[in-house]
Design a protein around this motif. Structure first.
Motif, PDB file in Angstrom:
ATOM      1  N   ILE A  35      45.449  36.812  39.875  1.00  0.00           N
ATOM      2  CA  ILE A  35      45.098  38.230  39.751  1.00  0.00           C
ATOM      3  C   ILE A  35      45.108  38.715  38.305  1.00  0.00           C
ATOM      4  O   ILE A  35      44.903  39.907  38.057  1.00  0.00           O
ATOM      5  N   LEU A  36      45.320  37.793  37.334  1.00  0.00           N
ATOM      6  CA  LEU A  36      45.331  38.223  35.931  1.00  0.00           C
ATOM      7  C   LEU A  36      44.007  38.873  35.517  1.00  0.00           C
ATOM      8  O   LEU A  36      44.008  39.974  34.942  1.00  0.00           O
ATOM      9  N   PRO A  37      42.853  38.226  35.788  1.00  0.00           N
ATOM     10  CA  PRO A  37      41.587  38.889  35.423  1.00  0.00           C
ATOM     11  C   PRO A  37      41.388  40.217  36.151  1.00  0.00           C
ATOM     12  O   PRO A  37      40.902  41.191  35.567  1.00  0.00           O
ATOM     13  N   ALA A  38      41.784  40.265  37.437  1.00  0.00           N
ATOM     14  CA  ALA A  38      41.629  41.501  38.204  1.00  0.00           C
ATOM     15  C   ALA A  38      42.517  42.612  37.647  1.00  0.00           C
ATOM     16  O   ALA A  38      42.098  43.777  37.576  1.00  0.00           O
ATOM     17  N   LEU A  39      43.738  42.259  37.257  1.00  0.00           N
ATOM     18  CA  LEU A  39      44.632  43.252  36.671  1.00  0.00           C
ATOM     19  C   LEU A  39      44.049  43.805  35.376  1.00  0.00           C
ATOM     20  O   LEU A  39      44.092  45.013  35.129  1.00  0.00           O
ATOM     21  N   GLY A 156      48.935  34.454  45.977  1.00  0.00           N
ATOM     22  CA  GLY A 156      48.381  35.442  45.059  1.00  0.00           C
ATOM     23  C   GLY A 156      46.886  35.620  45.247  1.00  0.00           C
ATOM     24  O   GLY A 156      46.371  36.740  45.204  1.00  0.00           O
ATOM     25  N   GLY A 157      46.179  34.516  45.462  1.00  0.00           N
ATOM     26  CA  GLY A 157      44.733  34.584  45.662  1.00  0.00           C
ATOM     27  C   GLY A 157      44.358  35.266  46.963  1.00  0.00           C
ATOM     28  O   GLY A 157      43.460  36.110  46.999  1.00  0.00           O
ATOM     29  N   LEU A 158      45.063  34.913  48.066  1.00  0.00           N
ATOM     30  CA  LEU A 158      44.753  35.502  49.371  1.00  0.00           C
ATOM     31  C   LEU A 158      45.054  37.000  49.390  1.00  0.00           C
ATOM     32  O   LEU A 158      44.213  37.812  49.780  1.00  0.00           O
ATOM     33  N   LEU A 159      46.253  37.352  48.967  1.00  0.00           N
ATOM     34  CA  LEU A 159      46.630  38.766  48.980  1.00  0.00           C
ATOM     35  C   LEU A 159      45.906  39.548  47.889  1.00  0.00           C
ATOM     36  O   LEU A 159      45.665  40.752  48.024  1.00  0.00           O
ATOM     37  N   GLY A 160      45.553  38.832  46.798  1.00  0.00           N
ATOM     38  CA  GLY A 160      44.851  39.495  45.703  1.00  0.00           C
ATOM     39  C   GLY A 160      43.436  39.900  46.054  1.00  0.00           C
ATOM     40  O   GLY A 160      42.861  40.786  45.417  1.00  0.00           O
ATOM     41  N   PRO A 167      50.099  40.624  46.241  1.00  0.00           N
ATOM     42  CA  PRO A 167      51.001  39.519  45.918  1.00  0.00           C
ATOM     43  C   PRO A 167      52.439  39.963  45.648  1.00  0.00           C
ATOM     44  O   PRO A 167      53.395  39.267  46.027  1.00  0.00           O
ATOM     45  N   PHE A 168      52.616  41.108  45.014  1.00  0.00           N
ATOM     46  CA  PHE A 168      53.961  41.579  44.709  1.00  0.00           C
ATOM     47  C   PHE A 168      54.716  41.958  45.987  1.00  0.00           C
ATOM     48  O   PHE A 168      55.875  41.587  46.180  1.00  0.00           O
ATOM     49  N   PHE A 169      54.045  42.688  46.869  1.00  0.00           N
ATOM     50  CA  PHE A 169      54.680  43.047  48.130  1.00  0.00           C
ATOM     51  C   PHE A 169      54.947  41.803  48.984  1.00  0.00           C
ATOM     52  O   PHE A 169      55.970  41.718  49.681  1.00  0.00           O
ATOM     53  N   GLY A 170      54.029  40.822  48.922  1.00  0.00           N
ATOM     54  CA  GLY A 170      54.207  39.588  49.690  1.00  0.00           C
ATOM     55  C   GLY A 170      55.450  38.832  49.287  1.00  0.00           C
ATOM     56  O   GLY A 170      56.225  38.371  50.144  1.00  0.00           O
ATOM     57  N   VAL A 171      55.678  38.702  47.993  1.00  0.00           N
ATOM     58  CA  VAL A 171      56.875  38.002  47.518  1.00  0.00           C
ATOM     59  C   VAL A 171      58.135  38.772  47.897  1.00  0.00           C
ATOM     60  O   VAL A 171      59.165  38.186  48.254  1.00  0.00           O
ATOM     61  N   MET A 235      38.104  30.589  33.253  1.00  0.00           N
ATOM     62  CA  MET A 235      37.407  30.014  34.402  1.00  0.00           C
ATOM     63  C   MET A 235      36.384  30.951  35.034  1.00  0.00           C
ATOM     64  O   MET A 235      35.506  30.490  35.775  1.00  0.00           O
ATOM     65  N   ASN A 236      36.506  32.250  34.831  1.00  0.00           N
ATOM     66  CA  ASN A 236      35.572  33.218  35.405  1.00  0.00           C
ATOM     67  C   ASN A 236      35.423  33.051  36.915  1.00  0.00           C
ATOM     68  O   ASN A 236      34.315  33.008  37.458  1.00  0.00           O
ATOM     69  N   LEU A 237      36.557  32.943  37.602  1.00  0.00           N
ATOM     70  CA  LEU A 237      36.556  32.757  39.051  1.00  0.00           C
ATOM     71  C   LEU A 237      37.183  33.964  39.737  1.00  0.00           C
ATOM     72  O   LEU A 237      37.952  34.711  39.131  1.00  0.00           O
ATOM     73  N   SER A 238      36.874  34.117  41.035  1.00  0.00           N
ATOM     74  CA  SER A 238      37.514  35.156  41.836  1.00  0.00           C
ATOM     75  C   SER A 238      38.984  34.813  42.042  1.00  0.00           C
ATOM     76  O   SER A 238      39.409  33.674  41.812  1.00  0.00           O
ATOM     77  N   ALA A 239      39.752  35.793  42.509  1.00  0.00           N
ATOM     78  CA  ALA A 239      41.179  35.559  42.750  1.00  0.00           C
ATOM     79  C   ALA A 239      41.396  34.421  43.741  1.00  0.00           C
ATOM     80  O   ALA A 239      42.276  33.568  43.561  1.00  0.00           O
TER      81      ALA A 239
END
Length: 423
Positions: A35-39, A156-160, A167-171, A235-239
């Motif tokens: 989620i770094l790029p999304a953030l 992180g990817g699934l919840l993101g 991801p934060f709530f999941g952990v 990488m320019n990829l989705s979460a």
């Protein structure tokens, strides 16, 4: 498979409870990767600001390592574990509820405090309670680390894909489960009669072997967290796809931490295996730096690095614990303090270098730093060989004492078979 590896997975419930909590704790390291790029995009934050999620978390973890022994020796290991888990539950949820990048960075710092209390104590609890000896305990601990690092990016990817808050709530929820398991299955033990002093982890650095191997850990972690923290931006990829890449990477971390490290150490020794593994990490970092514009190359290099990260995680920890002249809980705190300083600063510096120069420089510098770790490791080569010899002798003596029991079991089995045939 060696007796150490075979006995690794036959453990008391308390060990499994702590190991499960370790898995969730280590998820926090790779959780934010997808989620770094999304953030950065959704919160209108620069790459350097986003990298502070690693820095605040790991630097606070490092500094808090200096007081974990002092706390544990006064309230006991179980209460220290529980306190750390409570802090992680609270601050992970707070990070998910934050309104901006500054709040997330701050709450990640509180998360790091809980992580330090938990990590340092969990290693000591596993080493003290696990069957299979010291080597088996380290393998189990590193297995938990590998599984956590592997599954963290997936979660992180699934919840993101739903929200960067997911991801934060999941952990936080998973850590609550780990907290309950620890409270139920880990026995309460009284604090030790001798209380730890606050200065112990720092004064332990006077010992050359511990100081040297801890610095090797710092230099290696600089390279490791440069890759972990900044490679996602290349990488320019989705979460979800980033999570898949780091899941494949984490699987190699886990496999080589458990099986590869044991086999290669037995064949080549700790020092020689680490030389080769650290050199491979340096080469991979140089490749990413040189071909940072090629997404397939970066993906392949990141995934391949998992094998060597797994080897290094197990063998550097084993090296620190085996040649350290101080108690293992002190050695663990000292090593954690030194190595997490490197891991915390590296992503932030990578962001500054990429913004001020270009994206190639952070990885080239990280490669040189890891090579410096190889050079430094050669100064304790003899100590590592002596520790390997001592461990081999201890394993041989243990095997000799087990022979009569094994022979007796064989005789009883043969007897039972003969009587069964007669009936």
């Amino acid at each position: 498979m060696s007796s150490t590896s075979a006995g690794t997975f036959r453990q008391p419930k308390a060990v499994w409870a702590v190991a499960f909590a370790c898995v969730i704790s280590f998820m926090g390291i790779g959780l934010v990767d997808p989620i770094l790029p999304a953030l950065a995009e959704q919160l209108d934050a620069g790459h350097t600001q986003v990298e502070l999620l690693f820095t605040s978390y790991l630097v606070v973890t490092a500094l808090a390592m200096l007081v974990t022994g002092w706390v544990s020796s006064r309230i006991g290991p179980k209460r220290t574990l529980v306190a750390g888990l409570v802090l992680i539950v609270v601050f992970a949820a707070a990070a998910g509820a934050a309104g901006g990048i500054g709040g997330i960075v701050g709450f990640r710092a509180g998360w790091g405090l809980g992580n330090a209390l938990f990590i340092a104590t969990s290693l000591a609890v596993i080493v003290g309670s696990a069957s299979g000896g010291f080597g088996g305990a380290i393998v189990l601990y590193e297995t938990a680390l590998g599984i956590g690092i592997a599954t963290g990016p997936v979660l992180g990817g699934l919840l993101g894909t739903l929200s960067w808050r997911g991801p934060f709530f999941g952990v936080s929820v998973l850590m609550l489960v780990a907290l309950v398991a620890t409270a139920v299955f880990v026995d309460t033990t009284p604090p030790p009669a001798e209380k730890s002093r606050l200065a112990e982890p720092l004064t332990a650095l006077r010992h050359r072997s511990l100081r040297t191997t801890s610095l090797v850990g710092l230099l290696y972690n600089w390279g490791f967290f440069t890759l972990l923290g900044y490679a996602p931006f290349l990488m320019n990829l989705s979460a979800l796809r980033l999570g898949a890449v780091f899941f494949a990477w984490g699987l190699l971390v886990a496999l080589f931490a458990v099986f590869g490290a044991t086999w290669l150490k037995g064949r080549f020794g700790t020092a020689r295996t680490l030389y080769g593994s650290l050199l491979c990490i340096a080469v991979i970092l140089a490749v990413i730096g040189t071909f940072s514009g090629s997404v397939p190359t970066v993906i392949a290099a990141v995934i391949a690095s998992g094998a060597f990260v797994g080897l290094n995680n197990t063998l550097v920890t084993t090296a620190v614990m085996s040649i350290s002249p101080v108690p293992r809980n002190v050695a663990s705190a000292t090593y954690g303090f030194v190595r997490f300083i490197g891991g915390g600063l590296a992503p932030f510096v990578a962001g500054l270098l990429a913004a001020g120069l270009n994206v190639h420089v952070p990885f080239w510098i990280a490669a040189v730093v890891v090579l410096a770790g190889v050079a430094l490791l050669t100064t304790v080569h003899r100590d590592l060989e002596q520790a390997d010899a001592t461990a081999s002798s201890a394993a041989a003596e243990e095997a000799v004492t087990e022979v009569p029991a094994v022979e007796e079991e064989a005789i009883l089995a043969e007897d039972a078979l003969r009587h069964g045939v007669q009936r």
